[in-house]
Each structure stands twice: as structure tokens, then as C-alpha cells.
Scaffold this motif. Structure first.
Motif, short mmCIF file in Angstrom:
data_model
loop_
_atom_site.label_atom_id
_atom_site.label_comp_id
_atom_site.label_asym_id
_atom_site.label_seq_id
_atom_site.Cartn_x
_atom_site.Cartn_y
_atom_site.Cartn_z
N LEU A 66 -49.22 -46.92 13.13
CA LEU A 66 -48.05 -47.03 13.78
C LEU A 66 -48.18 -47.18 14.75
O LEU A 66 -47.14 -47.73 14.79
CB LEU A 66 -47.46 -46.12 12.69
CG LEU A 66 -47.81 -45.34 11.29
CD1 LEU A 66 -48.07 -44.02 10.67
CD2 LEU A 66 -46.46 -46.17 10.71
N GLY A 67 -48.83 -46.51 14.93
CA GLY A 67 -48.30 -46.65 17.24
C GLY A 67 -48.99 -48.18 17.63
O GLY A 67 -47.42 -48.48 18.00
N GLY B 219 -47.72 -51.14 15.40
CA GLY B 219 -46.19 -51.31 15.33
C GLY B 219 -45.40 -50.73 16.00
O GLY B 219 -44.34 -51.70 16.18
N GLU B 220 -45.13 -50.06 16.88
CA GLU B 220 -44.06 -49.44 17.97
C GLU B 220 -45.19 -50.30 19.10
O GLU B 220 -43.55 -51.14 19.55
CB GLU B 220 -45.14 -48.14 18.08
CG GLU B 220 -44.00 -47.09 17.82
CD GLU B 220 -43.04 -47.15 17.33
OE1 GLU B 220 -42.04 -46.85 18.45
OE2 GLU B 220 -42.37 -46.90 15.94
N GLU B 221 -45.80 -50.64 19.20
CA GLU B 221 -46.11 -51.72 20.60
C GLU B 221 -45.59 -52.64 20.27
O GLU B 221 -45.25 -54.04 20.60
CB GLU B 221 -47.82 -51.71 21.26
CG GLU B 221 -48.26 -50.14 21.65
CD GLU B 221 -47.46 -50.32 22.82
OE1 GLU B 221 -47.34 -51.43 23.73
OE2 GLU B 221 -47.17 -49.01 23.25
N ALA C 134 -43.14 -53.69 18.32
CA ALA C 134 -41.89 -53.69 18.11
C ALA C 134 -40.38 -53.61 19.35
O ALA C 134 -39.80 -53.53 19.60
CB ALA C 134 -41.44 -52.34 17.02
N ARG C 135 -42.18 -52.92 20.36
CA ARG C 135 -41.13 -53.34 21.61
C ARG C 135 -40.27 -54.51 22.37
O ARG C 135 -41.09 -55.38 22.12
CB ARG C 135 -42.73 -52.41 22.86
CG ARG C 135 -41.79 -51.98 24.02
CD ARG C 135 -42.89 -51.64 24.98
NE ARG C 135 -43.11 -50.00 24.27
CZ ARG C 135 -44.19 -49.33 24.52
NH1 ARG C 135 -45.05 -49.87 25.49
NH2 ARG C 135 -45.06 -48.53 24.17
N SER D 14 -37.56 -53.05 14.50
CA SER D 14 -37.74 -51.26 14.74
C SER D 14 -39.58 -52.35 14.22
O SER D 14 -39.96 -52.75 14.01
CB SER D 14 -37.85 -51.51 13.76
OG SER D 14 -37.34 -52.22 12.88
N ASN D 15 -40.12 -50.91 14.29
CA ASN D 15 -41.69 -50.74 13.86
C ASN D 15 -41.85 -51.22 12.58
O ASN D 15 -41.24 -50.52 11.63
CB ASN D 15 -41.94 -49.55 13.70
CG ASN D 15 -43.25 -49.37 13.78
OD1 ASN D 15 -44.07 -50.10 13.01
ND2 ASN D 15 -44.38 -48.56 14.58
N PHE E 65 -44.66 -51.41 10.62
CA PHE E 65 -45.27 -50.85 9.89
C PHE E 65 -44.36 -49.15 9.55
O PHE E 65 -45.83 -49.13 7.95
CB PHE E 65 -46.57 -50.37 10.32
CG PHE E 65 -47.28 -51.80 10.90
CD1 PHE E 65 -47.76 -52.64 10.19
CD2 PHE E 65 -47.90 -52.14 12.55
CE1 PHE E 65 -48.19 -53.55 10.97
CE2 PHE E 65 -48.33 -52.61 13.03
CZ PHE E 65 -48.77 -53.74 11.42
N VAL E 66 -43.81 -49.06 9.36
CA VAL E 66 -43.16 -47.50 9.41
C VAL E 66 -42.72 -47.75 7.45
O VAL E 66 -42.95 -47.17 7.02
CB VAL E 66 -41.78 -46.72 9.86
CG1 VAL E 66 -41.34 -46.30 9.41
CG2 VAL E 66 -42.56 -46.55 11.62
N PHE F 285 -43.19 -40.30 13.72
CA PHE F 285 -42.37 -42.03 13.80
C PHE F 285 -41.41 -41.51 12.11
O PHE F 285 -40.86 -42.73 11.78
CB PHE F 285 -43.77 -43.04 12.84
CG PHE F 285 -44.55 -42.98 13.59
CD1 PHE F 285 -44.14 -44.24 14.86
CD2 PHE F 285 -45.98 -42.23 13.85
CE1 PHE F 285 -45.49 -44.60 15.91
CE2 PHE F 285 -47.09 -42.86 14.92
CZ PHE F 285 -46.72 -43.59 16.25
#
Length: 107
Positions: A23-24, A26-28, A30-31, A35-36, A38-39, A73
Motif C-alpha cells: 500500500l505504501g 501505491g502511495e509512491e 500515486a504521488r 489516488s493510490n 492499490f487501495v 490508508f
């Protein structure tokens, strides 16, 4: 996700860590792009439900890691309803629309 159902707390810890790292990542990704990615997938395959079940796990480390992932998340996705929060009035608590309509001082 099947590893989250293991009997060994160490295996569960590793699986929870892996979910957090995924999930982290995915945040990278999406930056600056939205949106992420993977969420939604994680939720769709039942990952959130599994993590919520692990909040009752007797191992404190599993519990703490699980809560952190859910907070990091998934909490922001749920809109808070101010009517669910209690309002203190006259030494008691009031909920919902009645809290807005009831005067703060007793008659």
C-alpha cells in the motif's frame, strides 16, 4: 492475503508488513498522479476485512501494525458523520439531530 489467516503470529506480522509495504508503494506511485491504485484493489479482494479481523488478534504487535495500516490508508475514505459524535449537555451526552435541537441548559 491467505497468510493473514496463519496460526503463527510471526507469519501474520510478515504478511501485515507486506500489505503495508504494498500500500505504501501505491502511495509512491500515486504521488502527483491521483489516488493510490492499490487501495481499491486491496479492499476489493477482502484485504480491509482481513485487517479489521486482525484488530482482535491477541498479539499486540499484529494489532498495532494492523491499526496503523488501517489508519494510514483507509480511515480517510470514510466520511465522519458529525451526528454520530456525542455532544455533552447538562452532564450527559446527546447524539444525532436531537443534540442540535436540545438547549445546552436544563429547564
Amino acid at each position: 492475503l491467505r497468510m493473514l489467516d496463519a496460526n503463527d503470529p510471526k507469519v501474520i506480522e510478515l504478511a501485515v508488513d507486506a500489505c503495508g509495504h504494498l500500500l505504501g508503494a501505491g502511495e509512491e506511485l500515486a504521488r502527483g498522479k491521483g489516488s493510490n491504485p492499490f487501495v481499491t484493489q486491496f479492499d476489493t479482494v477482502g484485504g480491509v476485512d482481513k485487517l479489521e479481523e486482525l484488530q482482535t488478534h491477541p498479539n499486540e504487535t499484529v494489532y498495532n501494525k494492523t491499526v496503523k495500516i488501517l489508519d494510514d490508508f483507509f480511515v480517510a475514505e470514510e466520511a465522519e458523520d458529525e451526528n454520530l459524535m456525542p455532544h455533552q449537555s447538562g452532564g450527559g451526552f446527546l447524539f444525532g439531530a436531537a443534540a442540535a435541537e436540545t438547549p445546552a441548559t436544563p429547564f
